[in-house]
Write a protein that holds these residues in place. Structure first.
Motif, PDB file in Angstrom:
ATOM      1  N   ALA A 217       0.529  -1.346   0.119  1.00 58.38           N
ATOM      2  CA  ALA A 217      -0.207  -0.165   0.164  1.00 58.38           C
ATOM      3  C   ALA A 217       0.930   1.112   0.231  1.00 58.38           C
ATOM      4  CB  ALA A 217      -0.936   0.016   1.099  1.00 58.38           C
ATOM      5  N   THR A 218       0.265   2.032  -0.923  1.00 58.26           N
ATOM      6  CA  THR A 218       0.664   3.604  -0.705  1.00 58.26           C
ATOM      7  C   THR A 218       0.369   4.980  -0.410  1.00 58.26           C
ATOM      8  OG1 THR A 218       0.176   4.334  -3.154  1.00 58.26           O
ATOM      9  CG2 THR A 218       2.277   3.011  -2.657  1.00 58.26           C
ATOM     10  N   GLY A 219      -1.045   4.334  -0.071  1.00 55.67           N
ATOM     11  CA  GLY A 219      -1.585   4.978   0.576  1.00 55.67           C
ATOM     12  C   GLY A 219      -2.041   5.989   1.938  1.00 55.67           C
ATOM     13  N   ASP A 220      -2.069   6.947   2.425  1.00 57.85           N
ATOM     14  CA  ASP A 220      -1.882   7.480   3.972  1.00 57.85           C
ATOM     15  C   ASP A 220      -2.459   6.041   4.721  1.00 57.85           C
ATOM     16  OD1 ASP A 220      -0.984  10.238   3.012  1.00 57.85           O
ATOM     17  OD2 ASP A 220      -2.196   9.889   1.723  1.00 57.85           O
ATOM     18  N   TYR A 221      -3.920   5.410   3.507  1.00 59.33           N
ATOM     19  CA  TYR A 221      -5.228   4.957   5.336  1.00 59.33           C
ATOM     20  C   TYR A 221      -5.220   3.670   4.301  1.00 59.33           C
ATOM     21  CZ  TYR A 221      -6.313   9.339   7.396  1.00 59.33           C
ATOM     22  OH  TYR A 221      -5.852  10.551   8.461  1.00 59.33           O
ATOM     23  N   VAL A 222      -4.976   2.704   5.362  1.00 59.29           N
ATOM     24  CA  VAL A 222      -5.714   1.754   5.051  1.00 59.29           C
ATOM     25  C   VAL A 222      -6.858   1.186   5.678  1.00 59.29           C
ATOM     26  CG1 VAL A 222      -3.921   0.439   7.091  1.00 59.29           C
ATOM     27  CG2 VAL A 222      -4.335  -0.393   4.614  1.00 59.29           C
ATOM     28  N   LEU A 223      -7.781   0.825   4.442  1.00 57.71           N
ATOM     29  CA  LEU A 223      -8.794   0.233   4.912  1.00 57.71           C
ATOM     30  C   LEU A 223      -8.606  -1.045   4.093  1.00 57.71           C
ATOM     31  CD1 LEU A 223     -12.056   1.636   4.159  1.00 57.71           C
ATOM     32  CD2 LEU A 223     -12.104  -0.732   3.347  1.00 57.71           C
ATOM     33  N   PHE A 224      -8.837  -2.429   5.455  1.00 61.13           N
ATOM     34  CA  PHE A 224      -9.402  -3.466   4.443  1.00 61.13           C
ATOM     35  C   PHE A 224     -10.183  -3.767   4.732  1.00 61.13           C
ATOM     36  CE2 PHE A 224      -5.383  -2.743   7.917  1.00 61.13           C
ATOM     37  CZ  PHE A 224      -4.186  -3.346   6.843  1.00 61.13           C
ATOM     38  N   LEU A 225     -10.962  -4.735   3.654  1.00 62.21           N
ATOM     39  CA  LEU A 225     -12.134  -4.859   3.582  1.00 62.21           C
ATOM     40  C   LEU A 225     -12.640  -7.000   2.904  1.00 62.21           C
ATOM     41  CD1 LEU A 225     -15.068  -3.766   2.717  1.00 62.21           C
ATOM     42  CD2 LEU A 225     -14.259  -3.432   0.305  1.00 62.21           C
ATOM     43  N   ASN A 226     -13.566  -7.384   3.531  1.00 66.06           N
ATOM     44  CA  ASN A 226     -13.450  -8.891   2.793  1.00 66.06           C
ATOM     45  C   ASN A 226     -14.171  -8.474   1.466  1.00 66.06           C
ATOM     46  OD1 ASN A 226     -12.447  -9.217   5.854  1.00 66.06           O
ATOM     47  ND2 ASN A 226     -14.890 -10.513   5.323  1.00 66.06           N
ATOM     48  N   ASP A 227     -13.635  -9.083   0.449  1.00 70.55           N
ATOM     49  CA  ASP A 227     -14.041  -9.472  -0.847  1.00 70.55           C
ATOM     50  C   ASP A 227     -15.128  -9.620  -1.520  1.00 70.55           C
ATOM     51  OD1 ASP A 227     -14.369 -12.117  -0.653  1.00 70.55           O
ATOM     52  OD2 ASP A 227     -13.223 -12.889  -2.311  1.00 70.55           O
ATOM     53  N   ASP A 228     -16.604 -10.146   0.209  1.00 69.87           N
ATOM     54  CA  ASP A 228     -17.866 -10.625  -0.237  1.00 69.87           C
ATOM     55  C   ASP A 228     -18.047  -9.345   0.503  1.00 69.87           C
ATOM     56  OD1 ASP A 228     -17.135 -11.207   2.466  1.00 69.87           O
ATOM     57  OD2 ASP A 228     -18.116 -12.744   2.868  1.00 69.87           O
ATOM     58  N   THR A 229     -17.962  -8.094  -0.106  1.00 71.22           N
ATOM     59  CA  THR A 229     -18.847  -7.452   0.940  1.00 71.22           C
ATOM     60  C   THR A 229     -19.274  -6.606  -0.006  1.00 71.22           C
ATOM     61  OG1 THR A 229     -16.539  -5.798   0.798  1.00 71.22           O
ATOM     62  CG2 THR A 229     -17.384  -7.298   2.507  1.00 71.22           C
ATOM     63  N   GLU A 230     -19.946  -5.630  -0.321  1.00 70.92           N
ATOM     64  CA  GLU A 230     -20.613  -4.572  -0.934  1.00 70.92           C
ATOM     65  C   GLU A 230     -21.366  -3.377  -0.571  1.00 70.92           C
ATOM     66  OE1 GLU A 230     -23.676  -6.521  -4.363  1.00 70.92           O
ATOM     67  OE2 GLU A 230     -24.798  -4.953  -3.404  1.00 70.92           O
ATOM     68  N   VAL A 231     -20.609  -2.339  -1.186  1.00 71.64           N
ATOM     69  CA  VAL A 231     -20.865  -0.904  -0.865  1.00 71.64           C
ATOM     70  C   VAL A 231     -22.270  -0.607  -0.763  1.00 71.64           C
ATOM     71  CG1 VAL A 231     -20.283   1.908  -1.605  1.00 71.64           C
ATOM     72  CG2 VAL A 231     -18.972  -0.372  -1.195  1.00 71.64           C
TER      73      VAL A 231
ATOM     74  N   GLY B 153     -12.530  -6.720  10.931  1.00 69.58           N
ATOM     75  CA  GLY B 153     -11.683  -7.016   9.837  1.00 69.58           C
ATOM     76  C   GLY B 153     -12.371  -6.404   8.849  1.00 69.58           C
ATOM     77  N   ALA B 154     -13.766  -7.290   8.617  1.00 72.03           N
ATOM     78  CA  ALA B 154     -13.909  -7.031   7.549  1.00 72.03           C
ATOM     79  C   ALA B 154     -14.476  -5.772   7.016  1.00 72.03           C
ATOM     80  CB  ALA B 154     -15.695  -7.869   7.425  1.00 72.03           C
ATOM     81  N   CYS B 155     -14.347  -4.628   7.458  1.00 71.23           N
ATOM     82  CA  CYS B 155     -13.532  -3.168   6.752  1.00 71.23           C
ATOM     83  C   CYS B 155     -14.183  -2.592   8.350  1.00 71.23           C
ATOM     84  CB  CYS B 155     -15.606  -2.835   6.167  1.00 71.23           C
ATOM     85  SG  CYS B 155     -15.382  -1.210   5.305  1.00 71.23           S
ATOM     86  N   MET B 156     -12.956  -2.130   7.747  1.00 66.26           N
ATOM     87  CA  MET B 156     -11.921  -1.518   9.206  1.00 66.26           C
ATOM     88  C   MET B 156     -10.774  -0.781   8.610  1.00 66.26           C
ATOM     89  SD  MET B 156      -9.476  -3.158  11.415  1.00 66.26           S
ATOM     90  CE  MET B 156     -10.140  -4.566  12.243  1.00 66.26           C
ATOM     91  N   LEU B 157     -10.912   0.795   8.866  1.00 66.45           N
ATOM     92  CA  LEU B 157     -10.095   1.643   8.222  1.00 66.45           C
ATOM     93  C   LEU B 157      -9.023   2.412   9.337  1.00 66.45           C
ATOM     94  CD1 LEU B 157      -8.931   3.852   5.809  1.00 66.45           C
ATOM     95  CD2 LEU B 157     -11.085   5.447   7.435  1.00 66.45           C
ATOM     96  N   LEU B 158      -7.644   1.987   9.723  1.00 68.69           N
ATOM     97  CA  LEU B 158      -7.164   3.321   9.910  1.00 68.69           C
ATOM     98  C   LEU B 158      -5.232   3.766   8.991  1.00 68.69           C
ATOM     99  CD1 LEU B 158      -4.649   1.103  12.123  1.00 68.69           C
ATOM    100  CD2 LEU B 158      -6.265  -0.269  10.147  1.00 68.69           C
ATOM    101  N   ARG B 159      -4.776   4.745   9.832  1.00 68.68           N
ATOM    102  CA  ARG B 159      -3.951   5.432   9.299  1.00 68.68           C
ATOM    103  C   ARG B 159      -2.932   4.248   8.997  1.00 68.68           C
ATOM    104  NH1 ARG B 159      -1.390   7.914  12.491  1.00 68.68           N
ATOM    105  NH2 ARG B 159      -2.292   7.910  14.514  1.00 68.68           N
ATOM    106  N   ARG B 160      -2.120   4.357   7.275  1.00 65.99           N
ATOM    107  CA  ARG B 160      -1.243   3.478   7.826  1.00 65.99           C
ATOM    108  C   ARG B 160       0.356   3.589   7.887  1.00 65.99           C
ATOM    109  NH1 ARG B 160       3.088   2.896   3.470  1.00 65.99           N
ATOM    110  NH2 ARG B 160       2.391   5.132   2.972  1.00 65.99           N
ATOM    111  N   ALA B 161       0.276   4.475   8.714  1.00 68.85           N
ATOM    112  CA  ALA B 161       1.398   4.832   9.984  1.00 68.85           C
ATOM    113  C   ALA B 161       1.696   3.795  10.730  1.00 68.85           C
ATOM    114  CB  ALA B 161       1.959   6.060  10.012  1.00 68.85           C
ATOM    115  N   LEU B 162      -0.312   4.578  11.254  1.00 65.33           N
ATOM    116  CA  LEU B 162      -0.375   3.507  12.689  1.00 65.33           C
ATOM    117  C   LEU B 162      -0.333   2.045  12.272  1.00 65.33           C
ATOM    118  CD1 LEU B 162      -1.405   3.475  15.533  1.00 65.33           C
ATOM    119  CD2 LEU B 162      -3.615   4.089  14.381  1.00 65.33           C
ATOM    120  N   PHE B 163      -0.642   1.431  11.279  1.00 63.64           N
ATOM    121  CA  PHE B 163      -0.838   0.195  11.621  1.00 63.64           C
ATOM    122  C   PHE B 163       1.055  -0.553  11.755  1.00 63.64           C
ATOM    123  CE2 PHE B 163      -0.603  -3.749   8.485  1.00 63.64           C
ATOM    124  CZ  PHE B 163      -1.931  -4.345   8.876  1.00 63.64           C
TER     125      PHE B 163
END
Length: 610
Positions: free
Chosen positions: A425-439, A512-522
């Motif tokens: 990842a190169t983003g400021d934030y990283v969002l972990f998302l299960n592939d069996d989700t739909e927005v 963790g099926a849909c979880m957002l945090l700063r990449r630096a914190l991760f």
């Protein structure tokens, strides 16, 4: 062990199962794998908790008999640090019996160092003055002033506040009552920690005639994001007087929600906050009052929206504040600062599945919903695959500019897979998302990002629905050291317990099926624990963040489907459970955001006798 021996249902279960070698061996194996056997016993006993009515709970848990009150008085007399409380109350045309009940409840306090500052807002009924003057004559701690003109509630409260000389201010309504141990509990808390600036308790409602108690509100510990969804701290609370003076008391422009406006401003200046998990306040549900129904007073909702709007404008840039469809709850949103890049990491096994009666390529459906639905566009889509993507899957994903990461290890390890994706990842934030989700809603990422950017927030989780529209995730709580999803399987229209489902709320963990945090914190917390290959790695990550003093937030403003099978048997490998309990069992034995009076199996906010 005493709890085990005193539970007839648990003993009956053991008696029927002890003849089963499989049951015996399975449970002996569990006991030998972990050191915290008390946590496993707690977890076992939770299955035999008895759901109760509030009346039965009161009988079982409240100890306010004469002997207990005498003991409290004696202990209060021995306190070396004595806090003086000023109870500030405006009165106006209060019914005689209600006014007497209010005054009697204050005078019945077992802690003696208080003053009651009453400002009557030009009542015309002669009994009001007569009752107030009589009580003031009988008890010198009661001070009364009679305003010559009606200034409404904020101005009258400020008049009473001007009379206060105590170290802490307590607020009461003129038609409510407090428990005899209310100030005693506050004094004990301050004796243990004199640096507290703000203390609040649990509360319930009483019928207009005072004969029935109902609607208990067992609150979470300090939850700043929850406070922006509803005025949850409410009653009974005490506020350090010096800070009350600093924020300027109450503002007439917010009459109807003047307490909410005050608390929102006050808490911007506090250091330490404490929650007393006891029912210390009884809110009288007089017809037409907000205790009876928030929907009964439109001007209250309007004032609350304006108070929240002012709060957001003091602490960020306003996107919107609006009433939630559930009266008393509000949707608050700050603008996202800048346009930070979000890397969405999607671990996938490239499965086909049936969704809404049709075969669906899950990861393609997930990515398509992100790209075609989301209004936030500074995204990086990372799919972590096993090297077996079907050509048609790859072709569909290529059209969306997906970055591919190949997970080559043949052993299944979702934690390792997500860590691998995060390293790409190169983003400021990283969002972990299960592939069996739909927005579902277009602004889901703005909702999560605006919270993740708040000072003190570590991880943000979303509201997830099963395919049939019932709830899959609205927060995680803990029982005997082990996590579980709150109100799983409830209707998608469920508002939750005091808006726990409908608004935003603080918890110790989200899925963790849909979880957002700063990449630096991760990266700072070491990512996902790879020894937890299948389960609990997301919860472990949240707890590592929470242990650093950062908050975990669930928001209902980010909605997605999660096509996990609702009827699938959920199981956790014994060795993963043992690892988790060894690491976190003692620290999450109690959950500060979920009352121990609630059933934890399942965690649906139902009262139990523990």
């Amino acid at each position: 062990m005493s709890r085990l021996l005193s539970s007839p249902d648990a003993l009956r279960h053991i008696a029927t199962q002890v003849w089963s070698p499989r049951w015996v061996m399975r449970n002996l194996a569990r006991l030998t794998r972990v050191k915290h056997t008390d946590l496993l016993v707690d977890d076992f006993l939770r299955h035999f908790e008895t759901r109760v009515s509030y009346g039965h709970w009161i009988a079982a848990h409240e100890r306010l008999d004469a002997a207990s009150l005498v003991a409290m008085r004696a202990e209060a007399a021995q306190l070396r640090r004595r806090t003086r409380f000023s109870i500030v109350v405006p009165t106006y045309e209060t019914a005689a019996d209600v006014l007497e009940a209010f005054l009697d409840s204050v005078r019945a306090q077992v802690y003696p160092d208080w003053e009651l500052c009453i400002a009557d807002d030009a009542s015309r009924q002669p009994h009001v003055r007569a009752i107030l003057e009589r009580h003031a004559a009988e008890d010198p701690r009661i001070r009364v002033t009679f305003r010559t003109s009606n200034g409404h509630i904020a101005e009258a409260t400020n008049t009473a506040l001007d009379m206060a000389t105590g170290d802490f201010i307590c607020l009461m309504d003129h038609d409510d009552t407090i428990a005899p141990n209310a100030l005693y509990e506050f004094a004990l808390a301050l004796a243990l920690d004199p640096d507290l600036d703000f203390i609040y308790s649990d509360e319930d409602k009483i019928s207009s005639d005072g004969t029935e108690r109902y609607g208990p509100f067992f609150k979470p510990d300090w939850s700043p994001e929850y406070l922006e969804s509803c005025m949850y701290t409410a009653h009974f609370a005490c506020y350090r007087t010096s800070l009350v003076r600093r924020v300027g008391g109450f503002r007439s422009d917010f009459n109807g929600a003047q307490d909410y406006d005050f608390v929102l401003r006050f808490t911007e200046h506090v250091g330490k906050v404490a929650h007393i998990p006891k029912i210390l306040y009884h809110w009288r549900a007089i017809p037409g009052s907000t205790a009876a129904s928030m929907n009964s007073k439109d001007y209250v909702v309007d004032a609350a929206v304006r108070a929240l709007t002012a709060r957001v404008e003091r602490t960020g840039r306003l996107a919107f504040v609006r009433p939630n469809r559930f009266g008393g709850c509000f949707d608050v949103r700050r603008c996202v600062e800048g346009e930070p890049k979000v890397s969405i990491v999607i671990p996938s096994a490239a499965r086909m599945s049936e969704v809404r009666g049709k075969p669906v390529d899950l990861v393609v459906n997930c990515v398509r919903s992100i790209v075609e639905t989301s209004s936030y566009h500074n995204l990086e889509l990372i799919v972590v695959h096993n090297g077996d993507l079907r050509p048609e899957t790859a072709a569909a994903l290529d059209a969306y500019g997906v970055v591919y990461v190949h997970y080559a290890d043949p052993a299944f390890n979702i934690a390792a897979k997500m860590n691998l994706g995060a390293r790409a990842a190169t983003g400021d934030y990283v969002l972990f998302l299960n592939d069996d989700t739909e927005v579902i809603n277009s602004d889901w990422l703005e909702a999560m990002l605006s919270l993740a950017q708040r000072p003190g927030v570590g991880v943000v989780g979303a509201k997830l629905y099963f395919e049939d529209g019932t709830l899959q995730h609205v927060g995680v709580t803990f029982c005997a050291g082990l996590p579980d999803h709150i109100r799983r399987g409830f209707s998608g229209d469920d508002p939750g317990y005091f808006f726990s489902t409908a608004g935003q709320r603080n918890y110790m963990a989200v899925t963790g099926a849909c979880m957002l945090l700063r990449r630096a914190l991760f990266e700072e917390v070491g990512g996902f624990e790879e020894s937890l290959a299948v389960n609990y790695n997301d919860i472990d990550l949240c707890l590592k963040v929470w242990e650093r003093g950062l908050r975990i937030v669930y928001t209902a403003q980010a909605e997605l489907f999660h096509f996990e099978s609702r009827n699938r048997e959920r199981s956790v490998a014994a060795h993963e459970q043992a690892i988790f309990l060894e690491r976190w069992g003692e620290r999450v034995k109690t959950d500060p955001f979920y009352s121990p009076y609630f059933a934890a199996r399942p965690p649906n906010f139902e009262l139990v006798l523990c």
